[in-house]
Enzyme design. Sequence first.
Site, short mmCIF file in Angstrom:
data_model
loop_
_atom_site.label_atom_id
_atom_site.label_comp_id
_atom_site.label_asym_id
_atom_site.label_seq_id
_atom_site.Cartn_x
_atom_site.Cartn_y
_atom_site.Cartn_z
CB CYS A 128 -10.99 -2.19 0.02
SG CYS A 128 -10.66 -1.29 -1.06
CG ASN B 248 -0.34 0.26 2.76
OD1 ASN B 248 0.23 -0.60 3.09
ND2 ASN B 248 -0.80 0.70 3.93
CD GLU C 71 -1.33 4.92 5.10
OE1 GLU C 71 -2.03 4.27 5.56
OE2 GLU C 71 -0.64 5.78 6.12
CB CYS D 213 -5.69 -0.93 -2.31
SG CYS D 213 -6.71 0.33 -0.75
CB CYS E 203 -9.02 -4.11 -3.83
SG CYS E 203 -7.76 -3.51 -3.05
CD GLU F 106 -5.31 -5.73 -1.54
OE1 GLU F 106 -4.98 -4.65 -1.02
OE2 GLU F 106 -6.26 -5.86 -0.73
#
Length: 160
Positions: free
Chosen positions: A112, A62, A64, A73, A115, A75
């Site tokens: 999530c 990930n 940020e 993310c 994703c 993924e």
Amino acid sequence: MSEKIEQKVILHLLDINELSESEIALLEKAKKAMKNAYAPYSHFGVGAALLMEDGQILAANNQENASFPVGVCAERVLLGFAHANFPELRPLKIMIVAQRFHEAGFATVSPCGLCRQTINEYEVKFGRPIEILMLTPEGKVLKAANVSQLLPFKFDDLNS
């Protein structure tokens, strides 16, 4: 009169010793990627590893940003990289691991919604499922045969 719609979800909970060699390699690559996550705000690192049909394993984490909505993310970083660099190779399996910084154990993690929909896009593109593996805090692995087990009413289902 209303109609009841049900969909059964099946996940398998596996001990590490039940994983294949390629799944163990995915787990190790995802753990390594997680350690390099850029997560200075949430302090929550996520690593993902992807087994491609030619046997190579790609990994990402990930990323940020101080402007919270623009973080990405693990993924989606991974699937985007895979398709940008190997557009004709089908992804077979994705392993996801997570850990809160400064904690010894792993954290509960699953993709999530964004994703899950992204995984669905690649299942649709290649016409084949992508297995999703998620490390649990107990050191076991949850395995979903495809994204439908995590996202039962995907956009392609609703628009068909």
